[in-house]
Write a protein that holds these residues in place. Structure first.
Motif, PDB file in Angstrom:
ATOM      1  N   SER A   8      14.825  12.160  -3.891  1.00 29.57           N
ATOM      2  CA  SER A   8      14.129  11.451  -2.849  1.00 29.57           C
ATOM      3  C   SER A   8      14.722  10.735  -2.013  1.00 29.57           C
ATOM      4  O   SER A   8      15.773  10.011  -2.507  1.00 29.57           O
ATOM      5  N   GLN A   9      14.448  10.526  -0.617  1.00 29.44           N
ATOM      6  CA  GLN A   9      15.076   9.602   0.204  1.00 29.44           C
ATOM      7  C   GLN A   9      13.491   8.722   0.779  1.00 29.44           C
ATOM      8  O   GLN A   9      12.763   9.437   1.310  1.00 29.44           O
ATOM      9  N   VAL A  10      13.489   7.330   0.371  1.00 27.15           N
ATOM     10  CA  VAL A  10      12.398   6.600   0.998  1.00 27.15           C
ATOM     11  C   VAL A  10      12.735   5.586   1.910  1.00 27.15           C
ATOM     12  O   VAL A  10      13.810   4.892   1.633  1.00 27.15           O
ATOM     13  N   VAL A  11      12.391   5.595   3.182  1.00 27.47           N
ATOM     14  CA  VAL A  11      12.830   4.666   4.202  1.00 27.47           C
ATOM     15  C   VAL A  11      11.775   3.737   4.590  1.00 27.47           C
ATOM     16  O   VAL A  11      10.379   4.074   4.844  1.00 27.47           O
ATOM     17  N   THR A  12      12.056   2.385   4.615  1.00 29.22           N
ATOM     18  CA  THR A  12      11.003   1.279   4.870  1.00 29.22           C
ATOM     19  C   THR A  12      11.648   0.772   6.361  1.00 29.22           C
ATOM     20  O   THR A  12      12.847   0.399   6.218  1.00 29.22           O
TER      21      THR A  12
END
Length: 623
Positions: A8-12
């Motif tokens: 996954s890639q999680v961007v905040t």
């Protein structure tokens, strides 16, 4: 990875600050990074901090700042400073960085300077609507040999980076990746077709004559006196006969060496590889695992002349399901699935089956027997729970990778699906006595059973002997010729080396060289395959065989005639003789005296059509 969920890639996002957590697992390997990235008002990176590990689990730290008109960067492999105002392309950056690059370039008229070097050019290339979401494809030139495609939504947020092998796509849209891949592939095919028309020289009347050619004969290992090669259509019409008919194209070799086209017996082809192979004099390859639809489409385009590339021999990859399954959707956990996998490839006119590491041992003889019944050669890794000698007994025709042979003498390393198949060999191979009775008996068995070995030494040179911050030794002579952003790939090093083990890792690579030389001396057939960067890696593979002690003429034979014989194409390929296909290369040097001269091809002929090597490389950004 190959359509299977892998990470996954999680961007905040907080204003101009992006916090990105990115990871995936690929057969026990894979990166895991945490990045904090702040952009300035132009969308350029103002600061970047990335930590974690790379694909081979080596710890990485990367930082970048742009302050007071000066940009400074440091990572595990490089450091430097320059005038600010350019987009810093991270050595270990997450996919999210690609969307940032597109936005910054589009704000600046479609281009931006890159740091540490280079320039990116971005253009809108395509659009789709998926599940009601409109997305746009952008092509980024300047990062690789050919443009990189990235899809953004209408808010210019990252939607996907996709391919048959590896995709990053917004959650919930995984099933739409195939439409995006098809669109990317169609554009790539159109680009390749356009380049093909530009780069391919088709002699008027389909007649080509090469004069003053010193022909290398792989059978005798000798060079002829300067002579003439006459080509009619796609085949060699005569040798040593003065030109009897007017030829539209006459190439004066001026005493240069002309040798049969090279083979790379271990590839996984992608779109740009065709040009890289041809420029390097590689006119034939064997693909050992790929998306079948994409590969067959690529082969059709090359065979028809719509795209430039080598002749392709097809081998299909099958693995067992599980956490370490290989990059394939063709999986077999029982006998019915094993037979179905063989039928899948045989029905599509493949000629080889490659067995991967997660196949359970009891299925191996099932696969080999049925593959042989369907006319397929069998090669592969050694599945977990088996040794190389067991695979030979189970019906293998060929073994890929030198580490798989060395693991035969490390029976306690049971699970070779994991990175242990690299790390344990790096730690222990140096201590193996190649003259021991056990090793010699195994080599004799390989010879007597007619087993072929595809050692892929160049990739192990990088894994065992390359260190972060140093140019990988296999690329020292060509690094300055590569596009600026591509060069950086060869500074990252290989495996993480435990303290005090540097010399041992290097000695284990030397033992690999010694093993391959011993195999050759004892009559085991070795073929040149790379499993790495197209073209350039094959040149390095051949240099390593000579470094190991294999006579140069033999090395040239195993890269030309031997593969043609093994794949039963020697009636058409492997030597320069009347009646055979006109696949050969003109070299401005003498590889019999210096194997590195294989890097000096100036003209490549495939099927009677010829290519100016300098022009092909120029299209790829190679100097």
């Amino acid at each position: 990875m190959s359509s299977n969920r892998a990470g996954s890639q999680v961007v905040t996002k907080r204003g101009n600050e992006y916090v990105v957590d990115y990871e995936y697992t690929d057969r026990g390997r894979g990166p895991k990074t945490h990045s904090v990235m702040r952009l300035d008002e132009r969308g350029l990176p103002a600061s970047v901090a990335t930590s974690g590990n790379d694909y081979y689990k080596v710890a990485v730290e990367e930082s970048f700042t742009a302050d007071g008109g000066v940009a400074r960067w440091r990572n595990t492999s490089e450091q430097g400073e320059a005038k600010s105002g350019a987009f810093y392309s991270g050595m270990y950056g997450p996919p999210e960085e690609m969307a940032m690059l597109v936005r910054a370039a589009m704000r600046n008229g479609g281009h931006t300077a890159l740091l540490p070097s280079g320039e990116a050019h971005v253009r809108k290339a395509d659009e789709l609507t998926v599940q009601g979401t409109h997305i746009t494809a952008y092509e980024i030139a300047g990062l690789d040999f050919t443009p990189v495609d990235v899809w953004l939504d209408d808010q210019q947020n990252l939607f996907g980076l996709v391919s048959a092998w590896y995709s990053v796509i917004r959650e919930g849209y995984e099933g739409d990746a195939h439409r995006m891949i098809a669109a990317d592939d169609a554009r790539a095919s159109a680009r390749m077709a356009k380049l093909g028309k530009t780069l391919t020289h088709v002699p008027a009347g389909n007649r080509l004559t090469i004069i003053n050619a010193r022909i290398f004969d792989p059978r005798s290992g000798t060079l002829s006196e300067p002579t003439t090669i006459n080509v009619e259509g796609e085949r060699i019409a005569s040798i040593g006969v003065p030109q009897e008919r007017n030829a539209a194209d006459i190439i004066d070799a001026a005493g240069k060496v002309v040798m049969p086209g090279l083979w790379d017996m271990h590839t996984h082809l992608s779109t740009s590889d065709g040009l890289l192979h041809i420029a390097a004099g590689v006119t034939s390859v064997r693909d050992l695992g790929n998306d079948s639809d994409g590969l067959l489409a690529m082969k059709k385009e090359i065979d028809s002349g719509a795209a430039v590339g080598p002749r392709i021999a097809l081998a299909g990859l099958v693995d067992g399901p599980g956490p370490f399954q290989g990059p394939t959707n063709i999986l077999a956990a029982n006998e019915a699935e094993a037979r179905k996998a063989v039928d899948f490839f045989a029905d599509r006119k493949y000629e080889g089956l490659k067995i991967y590491s997660s196949i359970v041992p009891e299925l191996v003889p099932v696969l080999t027997k049925y593959a042989h019944e369907r006319g397929l050669r069998v090669s592969g890794h050694i599945p977990a729970g088996m040794r190389a000698t067991d695979a030979v007994d189970a019906g293998y025709d060929e073994i890929q990778h030198a580490n798989m042979l060395l693991l035969n003498f490390m029976p306690d390393v049971k699970d070779t699906r994991t990175p242990a198949r690299f790390t344990e060999v790096a730690k222990r191979a140096a201590d193996l006595d190649l003259q021991s009775a056990e090793v010699q008996a195994f080599i004799t068995k390989l010879r007597d059973r007619g087993i072929v070995v595809d050692p892929t030494l160049a990739i192990f040179e990088k894994l065992f002997a390359s260190r972060p911050g140093e140019v990988a030794s296999g690329y020292v002579t060509v690094i300055d010729r590569l596009p600026p952003q591509v060069r950086r790939n060869y500074l990252t090093g290989g495996l993480a080396v435990p303290d005090g083990m540097d010399a041992q890792y290097r000695a284990s690579f030397q033992k690999m060289l010694d093993l391959v030389a011993e195999l050759h001396r004892k009559g085991v057939k070795v073929v040149a395959g790379t499993d790495a960067l197209a073209g350039f890696s094959l040149h390095r593979e051949l240099e390593l065989y000579v470094k190991a002690g294999i006579p140069t003429a033999d090395v040239l034979r195993l890269a030309t005639l031997t593969p043609a014989e093994i794949l039963k194409r020697d009636k058409d390929l492997g030597t320069i003789e009347p009646g055979k296909l006109a696949d050969f290369i003109v070299i401005d040097g003498n590889p019999l005296e210096n194997i590195s001269d294989v890097r000096k091809a100036v003209t490549v002929v495939k099927g009677g059509r010829w290519y100016d090597v300098r022009a092909v490389y120029a299209e790829l950004g190679v100097q």
